[in-house]
Design a protein around this motif. Structure first.
Motif, short mmCIF file in Angstrom:
data_model
loop_
_atom_site.label_atom_id
_atom_site.label_comp_id
_atom_site.label_asym_id
_atom_site.label_seq_id
_atom_site.Cartn_x
_atom_site.Cartn_y
_atom_site.Cartn_z
N LEU A 1 6.05 -14.74 -4.50
CA LEU A 1 6.21 -13.41 -3.91
C LEU A 1 5.03 -12.57 -4.41
O LEU A 1 5.04 -12.06 -5.53
CB LEU A 1 7.55 -12.80 -4.32
CG LEU A 1 7.90 -11.42 -3.76
CD1 LEU A 1 7.73 -11.39 -2.26
CD2 LEU A 1 9.34 -11.06 -4.14
N ALA A 2 4.00 -12.49 -3.59
CA ALA A 2 2.75 -11.84 -3.99
C ALA A 2 2.69 -10.43 -3.43
O ALA A 2 2.80 -10.22 -2.22
CB ALA A 2 1.55 -12.65 -3.50
N ALA A 3 2.53 -9.47 -4.31
CA ALA A 3 2.40 -8.06 -3.93
C ALA A 3 0.93 -7.77 -3.64
O ALA A 3 0.07 -8.00 -4.49
CB ALA A 3 2.91 -7.17 -5.04
N ASN A 4 0.65 -7.25 -2.45
CA ASN A 4 -0.72 -7.02 -2.01
C ASN A 4 -1.08 -5.54 -2.19
O ASN A 4 -0.49 -4.66 -1.56
CB ASN A 4 -0.86 -7.41 -0.54
CG ASN A 4 -2.29 -7.49 -0.09
OD1 ASN A 4 -3.22 -7.26 -0.85
ND2 ASN A 4 -2.49 -7.81 1.17
N ALA B 1 0.82 -1.21 0.00
CA ALA B 1 0.00 0.00 0.00
C ALA B 1 0.85 1.26 0.00
O ALA B 1 0.47 2.28 -0.57
CB ALA B 1 -0.93 0.00 1.22
N ASP B 2 2.02 1.19 0.62
CA ASP B 2 2.92 2.35 0.67
C ASP B 2 4.06 2.23 -0.34
O ASP B 2 5.11 2.85 -0.18
CB ASP B 2 3.49 2.50 2.08
CG ASP B 2 2.41 2.80 3.10
OD1 ASP B 2 1.47 3.53 2.76
OD2 ASP B 2 2.50 2.28 4.24
N GLY C 1 -8.53 3.94 0.80
CA GLY C 1 -7.15 4.32 0.54
C GLY C 1 -6.48 3.57 -0.58
O GLY C 1 -5.30 3.80 -0.87
N GLY C 2 -7.19 2.64 -1.23
CA GLY C 2 -6.62 1.91 -2.35
C GLY C 2 -6.55 2.76 -3.60
O GLY C 2 -7.13 3.84 -3.69
N SER C 3 -5.82 2.24 -4.60
CA SER C 3 -5.60 3.00 -5.82
C SER C 3 -5.80 2.11 -7.04
O SER C 3 -4.83 1.77 -7.73
CB SER C 3 -4.20 3.62 -5.82
OG SER C 3 -4.00 4.42 -6.96
N ALA D 1 6.03 -3.70 -9.22
CA ALA D 1 6.22 -4.85 -8.33
C ALA D 1 6.89 -5.99 -9.07
O ALA D 1 7.76 -6.67 -8.51
CB ALA D 1 4.87 -5.29 -7.77
N ARG D 2 6.51 -6.21 -10.31
CA ARG D 2 7.13 -7.28 -11.10
C ARG D 2 8.62 -7.00 -11.29
O ARG D 2 9.45 -7.91 -11.20
CB ARG D 2 6.43 -7.38 -12.46
CG ARG D 2 6.86 -8.60 -13.28
CD ARG D 2 6.23 -8.62 -14.65
NE ARG D 2 4.77 -8.72 -14.60
CZ ARG D 2 3.93 -7.74 -14.92
NH1 ARG D 2 4.41 -6.56 -15.31
NH2 ARG D 2 2.64 -7.93 -14.85
N GLU D 3 8.98 -5.74 -11.51
CA GLU D 3 10.40 -5.38 -11.65
C GLU D 3 11.18 -5.70 -10.38
O GLU D 3 12.38 -6.03 -10.44
CB GLU D 3 10.52 -3.89 -11.95
CG GLU D 3 10.03 -3.48 -13.33
CD GLU D 3 10.04 -1.97 -13.51
OE1 GLU D 3 10.41 -1.26 -12.53
OE2 GLU D 3 9.67 -1.51 -14.60
N LEU D 4 10.53 -5.61 -9.25
CA LEU D 4 11.19 -5.87 -7.96
C LEU D 4 11.11 -7.32 -7.53
O LEU D 4 11.54 -7.66 -6.43
CB LEU D 4 10.59 -4.97 -6.88
CG LEU D 4 10.84 -3.47 -7.04
CD1 LEU D 4 10.22 -2.70 -5.89
CD2 LEU D 4 12.34 -3.17 -7.12
N GLY D 5 10.56 -8.17 -8.40
CA GLY D 5 10.59 -9.60 -8.11
C GLY D 5 9.26 -10.25 -7.81
O GLY D 5 9.21 -11.46 -7.58
N ALA D 6 8.16 -9.49 -7.77
CA ALA D 6 6.86 -10.09 -7.48
C ALA D 6 6.48 -11.07 -8.58
O ALA D 6 6.67 -10.81 -9.77
CB ALA D 6 5.79 -9.01 -7.35
N THR D 7 5.94 -12.19 -8.18
CA THR D 7 5.47 -13.20 -9.12
C THR D 7 3.96 -13.23 -9.25
O THR D 7 3.43 -13.77 -10.22
CB THR D 7 5.95 -14.59 -8.70
OG1 THR D 7 5.40 -14.92 -7.42
CG2 THR D 7 7.48 -14.65 -8.63
#
Length: 387
Positions: A332-335, A313-314, A343-345, A356-362
């Protein structure tokens, strides 16, 4: 990037159109609540209701006979999720082509704390946190491991996500909450989370600390914050307030209790589950952090579980310590929050998922299909279609 959305059973049961509507978002999976804390939830599209009030933490299925004669046991839901609400919703969602995983909230239970106050975290002032079971206590640990296994391995579930599998602290939304008047910062939150129940007092003693002396030191360290001193952030802030040696001893005790509980709960789920069952933890890569996303050591937890769900979220920065472990096959799931009113976007989901994918999220997790407006869901639909 595979995507899953969180769903409550009451979003689905009684609404014949819900499974197809959720599937139309473009998600491959749903993370369906099986054991959940008390809440008041909006249901903006349900044909029978608009508000669901879950009065206490409960399992959303009929608990089995393993709990007979035990003092600590899960509470069945009331009329907000009667019978096997989880099973009914899971069957309907699966029929729509969605893979179902169980969503299991563990060390977060206000009713348990109200009815069994000795199970709760006790801070340095003697205040109990009824929403926060102390994860150092043997009976609580056994209860949580058994609950993890039962609530995770439901008929039709292909996996589970375990939330709040670690220490909980002061941070807890409550009816008419009034705890935000003093900024405690990262360090102050840690000190307010330190538990002084009998089990923890003995644990500090094993680390060479006098529990009464530690409690007095915590109270003294917090005093400037009550007067409005600037917040201290990070572990260096804890060391500044409490002293390096004392801070390290408290962390050694708490880290070991959380780590071994996580091992035991995952092992209990695996023992009850069929082959190939996926087990993930909602996790924060800083071991002393508390709350729904349990503080973990990334290398350790990825050797125990199949992966983690990480709050983004941040921003996606918390993904990096997990991605650095490079464990083959780890999830590695990005929530991401997609409820704009909370507050969601959803409008930036395409860019957020790409980063997130660039940082490794699958994978991605989307909070929350049942709570979002039609406009939010349309933004999700467009973002997932552009993957």
């Amino acid at each position: 990037m595979k995507a899953s959305t969180f769903v409550y059973p009451w979003d689905v049961t009684g609404d014949p159109g819900a499974p197809a509507r959720i599937a139309s978002l473009g998600v491959e999976q749903v993370t369906l609540a099986a054991a959940y804390h008390s809440t008041r939830a909006l249901t903006p599209r349900h044909p029978r209701h608009r508000i669901v009030t879950a009065e206490h933490a409960a399992v959303l299925y009929p608990p089995d006979g393993r709990w007979e004669g035990r003092a600590l046991r899960p509470y069945p839901a009331g009329d907000w999720a009667p019978g096997d609400a989880y099973g009914e919703a899971a069957e309907a969602l699966a029929a729509a082509g969605l893979e179902v995983h169980s969503w299991v909230v563990l060390a977060h239970n206000s009713r348990l704390g109200a009815e069994h106050p000795d199970t709760s975290v006790v801070n340095a002032y003697g205040d109990r946190y009824p929403w926060a079971p102390c994860v150092a206590q043997p009976a609580t640990r056994a209860y949580l491991a058994d609950l993890a296994a039962e609530a995770a391995v439901r008929p039709g579930a292909a996996g589970a996500e375990l939330e709040s599998l670690g220490w909980y602290g002061l941070q807890h939304l409550h009816a008419h909450d009034k705890t935000g008047g003093v900024g405690l910062g990262d360090a102050g939150q840690y000190l307010m989370a330190l538990c002084f129940c009998p089990a923890c007092r003995a644990g500090y003693g094993a680390q060479g600390l006098d529990a009464d002396g530690l409690a007095a030191a915590v109270r003294e360290a917090l005093e400037p914050l009550w007067r409005g001193a600037p917040e201290d952030q990070g572990w260096t802030g804890v060391e500044k307030l409490l002293g390096e040696d004392m801070a390290a001893a408290t962390r050694a005790w708490r880290d070991e209790r959380a780590r071994t509980l996580q091992e035991a709960a995952v092992a209990a789920v695996r023992a009850a589950a069929p082959a190939g069952f996926q087990v993930l933890l909602h996790a924060d890569p800083v071991t002393y952090h508390v709350g729904a996303n349990a503080g973990v050591d990334p290398a350790h937890i990825l050797s125990v579980a199949d992966g983690v769900v990480v709050p983004c979220a941040d921003g996606p920065g918390l993904l990096t310590p997990f991605a650095a472990q490079e464990r083959e096959g780890a999830v590695l799931a990005a929530n991401f929050g997609v409820v704009s009113g909370m507050g969601g976007s959803p409008g930036t989901l395409t860019a957020d998922m790409a980063r997130a994918r660039e940082l490794g999220a699958t994978e991605a997790r989307l909070y929350h299909a049942g709570l979002a407006s039609d406009a939010d869901l349309e933004a999700v639909r467009e973002a997932l279609a552009s993957r």
